[in-house]
Scaffold this motif. Structure first.
Motif, PDB file in Angstrom:
ATOM      1  N   VAL A 122       3.217  -4.360 -59.018  1.00  0.00           N
ATOM      2  CA  VAL A 122       3.025  -3.803 -60.348  1.00  0.00           C
ATOM      3  C   VAL A 122       4.363  -3.337 -60.949  1.00  0.00           C
ATOM      4  N   ALA A 123       5.413  -3.438 -60.154  1.00  0.00           N
ATOM      5  CA  ALA A 123       6.757  -3.031 -60.588  1.00  0.00           C
ATOM      6  C   ALA A 123       6.778  -1.568 -61.028  1.00  0.00           C
ATOM      7  N   LEU A 124       6.260  -0.716 -60.152  1.00  0.00           N
ATOM      8  CA  LEU A 124       6.208   0.717 -60.437  1.00  0.00           C
ATOM      9  C   LEU A 124       7.503   1.389 -60.003  1.00  0.00           C
ATOM     10  N   ASP A 125       7.971   2.307 -60.794  1.00  0.00           N
ATOM     11  CA  ASP A 125       9.172   3.068 -60.479  1.00  0.00           C
ATOM     12  C   ASP A 125       8.762   4.466 -60.018  1.00  0.00           C
ATOM     13  N   TYR A 126       7.946   4.504 -58.980  1.00  0.00           N
ATOM     14  CA  TYR A 126       7.435   5.749 -58.422  1.00  0.00           C
ATOM     15  C   TYR A 126       7.559   5.679 -56.910  1.00  0.00           C
ATOM     16  N   PRO A 127       7.570   6.826 -56.237  1.00  0.00           N
ATOM     17  CA  PRO A 127       7.565   6.791 -54.774  1.00  0.00           C
ATOM     18  C   PRO A 127       6.268   6.146 -54.270  1.00  0.00           C
ATOM     19  N   GLU A 128       6.340   5.539 -53.110  1.00  0.00           N
ATOM     20  CA  GLU A 128       5.175   4.853 -52.550  1.00  0.00           C
ATOM     21  C   GLU A 128       3.956   5.757 -52.422  1.00  0.00           C
ATOM     22  N   ASP A 129       4.176   7.047 -52.170  1.00  0.00           N
ATOM     23  CA  ASP A 129       3.036   7.954 -51.999  1.00  0.00           C
ATOM     24  C   ASP A 129       2.411   8.382 -53.322  1.00  0.00           C
ATOM     25  N   ASP A 130       2.914   7.850 -54.438  1.00  0.00           N
ATOM     26  CA  ASP A 130       2.362   8.165 -55.759  1.00  0.00           C
ATOM     27  C   ASP A 130       1.981   6.892 -56.527  1.00  0.00           C
ATOM     28  N   CYS A 131       2.072   5.749 -55.877  1.00  0.00           N
ATOM     29  CA  CYS A 131       1.866   4.480 -56.582  1.00  0.00           C
ATOM     30  C   CYS A 131       0.409   4.198 -56.950  1.00  0.00           C
ATOM     31  N   VAL A 132      -0.547   4.668 -56.169  1.00  0.00           N
ATOM     32  CA  VAL A 132      -1.949   4.468 -56.554  1.00  0.00           C
ATOM     33  C   VAL A 132      -2.225   5.253 -57.830  1.00  0.00           C
ATOM     34  N   ARG A 133      -1.771   6.500 -57.882  1.00  0.00           N
ATOM     35  CA  ARG A 133      -1.952   7.309 -59.085  1.00  0.00           C
ATOM     36  C   ARG A 133      -1.284   6.645 -60.284  1.00  0.00           C
ATOM     37  N   ALA A 134      -0.060   6.184 -60.116  1.00  0.00           N
ATOM     38  CA  ALA A 134       0.667   5.552 -61.224  1.00  0.00           C
ATOM     39  C   ALA A 134      -0.055   4.293 -61.710  1.00  0.00           C
ATOM     40  N   MET A 135      -0.556   3.491 -60.782  1.00  0.00           N
ATOM     41  CA  MET A 135      -1.283   2.276 -61.160  1.00  0.00           C
ATOM     42  C   MET A 135      -2.564   2.628 -61.903  1.00  0.00           C
ATOM     43  N   LEU A 136      -3.261   3.663 -61.453  1.00  0.00           N
ATOM     44  CA  LEU A 136      -4.499   4.070 -62.124  1.00  0.00           C
ATOM     45  C   LEU A 136      -4.225   4.629 -63.518  1.00  0.00           C
ATOM     46  N   ILE A 137      -3.126   5.335 -63.698  1.00  0.00           N
ATOM     47  CA  ILE A 137      -2.763   5.825 -65.032  1.00  0.00           C
ATOM     48  C   ILE A 137      -2.459   4.636 -65.946  1.00  0.00           C
ATOM     49  N   GLN A 138      -1.778   3.637 -65.425  1.00  0.00           N
ATOM     50  CA  GLN A 138      -1.532   2.430 -66.213  1.00  0.00           C
ATOM     51  C   GLN A 138      -2.846   1.735 -66.552  1.00  0.00           C
ATOM     52  N   LEU A 139      -3.772   1.716 -65.592  1.00  0.00           N
ATOM     53  CA  LEU A 139      -5.090   1.138 -65.843  1.00  0.00           C
ATOM     54  C   LEU A 139      -5.784   1.884 -66.980  1.00  0.00           C
ATOM     55  N   ALA A 140      -5.777   3.208 -66.929  1.00  0.00           N
ATOM     56  CA  ALA A 140      -6.418   4.003 -67.988  1.00  0.00           C
ATOM     57  C   ALA A 140      -5.767   3.720 -69.340  1.00  0.00           C
ATOM     58  N   THR A 141      -4.452   3.549 -69.346  1.00  0.00           N
ATOM     59  CA  THR A 141      -3.742   3.238 -70.590  1.00  0.00           C
ATOM     60  C   THR A 141      -4.184   1.882 -71.135  1.00  0.00           C
ATOM     61  N   GLN A 142      -4.300   0.900 -70.264  1.00  0.00           N
ATOM     62  CA  GLN A 142      -4.739  -0.428 -70.707  1.00  0.00           C
ATOM     63  C   GLN A 142      -6.195  -0.400 -71.185  1.00  0.00           C
ATOM     64  N   VAL A 143      -7.020   0.395 -70.537  1.00  0.00           N
ATOM     65  CA  VAL A 143      -8.410   0.548 -70.979  1.00  0.00           C
ATOM     66  C   VAL A 143      -8.430   1.145 -72.381  1.00  0.00           C
ATOM     67  N   MET A 144      -7.580   2.143 -72.617  1.00  0.00           N
ATOM     68  CA  MET A 144      -7.500   2.750 -73.940  1.00  0.00           C
ATOM     69  C   MET A 144      -7.080   1.690 -74.976  1.00  0.00           C
ATOM     70  N   HIS A 145      -6.103   0.859 -74.638  1.00  0.00           N
ATOM     71  CA  HIS A 145      -5.674  -0.201 -75.552  1.00  0.00           C
ATOM     72  C   HIS A 145      -6.795  -1.222 -75.774  1.00  0.00           C
ATOM     73  N   ALA A 146      -7.593  -1.474 -74.740  1.00  0.00           N
ATOM     74  CA  ALA A 146      -8.698  -2.429 -74.863  1.00  0.00           C
ATOM     75  C   ALA A 146      -9.747  -1.945 -75.852  1.00  0.00           C
ATOM     76  N   LEU A 147      -9.828  -0.640 -76.057  1.00  0.00           N
ATOM     77  CA  LEU A 147     -10.799  -0.098 -77.013  1.00  0.00           C
ATOM     78  C   LEU A 147     -10.485  -0.520 -78.442  1.00  0.00           C
ATOM     79  N   ARG A 148      -9.269  -0.974 -78.678  1.00  0.00           N
ATOM     80  CA  ARG A 148      -8.890  -1.452 -80.009  1.00  0.00           C
ATOM     81  C   ARG A 148      -9.371  -2.875 -80.278  1.00  0.00           C
ATOM     82  N   LEU A 149      -9.782  -3.567 -79.239  1.00  0.00           N
ATOM     83  CA  LEU A 149     -10.248  -4.947 -79.392  1.00  0.00           C
ATOM     84  C   LEU A 149     -11.592  -4.986 -80.109  1.00  0.00           C
ATOM     85  N   PRO A 150     -11.915  -6.144 -80.697  1.00  0.00           N
ATOM     86  CA  PRO A 150     -13.260  -6.281 -81.272  1.00  0.00           C
ATOM     87  C   PRO A 150     -14.298  -6.030 -80.172  1.00  0.00           C
ATOM     88  N   GLU A 151     -15.406  -5.465 -80.580  1.00  0.00           N
ATOM     89  CA  GLU A 151     -16.414  -5.054 -79.601  1.00  0.00           C
ATOM     90  C   GLU A 151     -16.838  -6.182 -78.659  1.00  0.00           C
TER      91      GLU A 151
END
Length: 170
Positions: free
Chosen positions: A106-135
């Motif tokens: 995922v090319a995360l710039d976080y320590p390995e012990d924080d990468c699941v959290r960072a990936m999930l935050i990115q997931l939440a961000t993409q979900v938020m962006h997906a809300l802009r799509l047509p229904e």
């Protein structure tokens, strides 16, 4: 610690699945159904927080903090440090395995012990962006993002172009 308030929700998600799927009444992080359920629930909680903020029932910062608390708690679950006795973790569920894999794929710039959290935050961000799509496209995009995230947590790189679909760029 910040994740303490998220622990009851994560603990509820980790209540053993029905005996039909988990005969030992424990949640195996190597089981695709368990991982998908946890990611799906994280996405649902994120969507609920976004919706509450959108309708003014929750401050935007509070919504973001709540999503982050969930991601921190799931980081501990997926890295095998949560302490939940209903979870079966594997050697894969460690910072030097799963964390390093996510950091690389995922090319995360976080320590390995924080990468699941960072990936999930990115997931939440993409979900938020997906809300802009047509229904008509929204559900399909959110489902694809959810499945990609679950695959990553199981150690499977995305099949399409070798890159994870989650991108925090605007």
């Amino acid at each position: 610690m910040e994740s303490q308030s998220a622990k009851p929700i994560i603990a509820a998600l980790l209540q053993p699945l029905p005996v039909l799927t988990q005969p030992q009444a424990r949640n195996d992080l190597g089981d695709e159904a368990v991982v998908r359920l946890l990611v799906h629930q994280f996405v649902e909680l994120s969507l609920e927080a976004f919706n509450e903020a959108l309708h003014g029932r929750l401050d935007q910062d509070e919504a973001v903090d709540g999503i982050n608390r969930q991601a921190i708690a799931l980081n501990a679950v997926f890295l095998g440090t949560s302490g939940f006795d209903t979870v079966i973790a594997h050697p894969w569920n460690s910072p030097d395995q799963l964390g390093a894999f996510l950091k690389d794929v995922v090319a995360l710039d976080y320590p390995e012990d924080d990468c699941v959290r960072a990936m999930l935050i990115q997931l939440a961000t993409q979900v938020m962006h997906a809300l802009r799509l047509p229904e008509e496209d929204r559900h399909e995009e959110v489902e694809a993002l959810t499945l990609d995230a679950a695959d990553l947590l199981l150690g499977r790189a995305p099949e399409d172009d070798g890159e994870f679909d989650i991108d925090i760029g605007g």
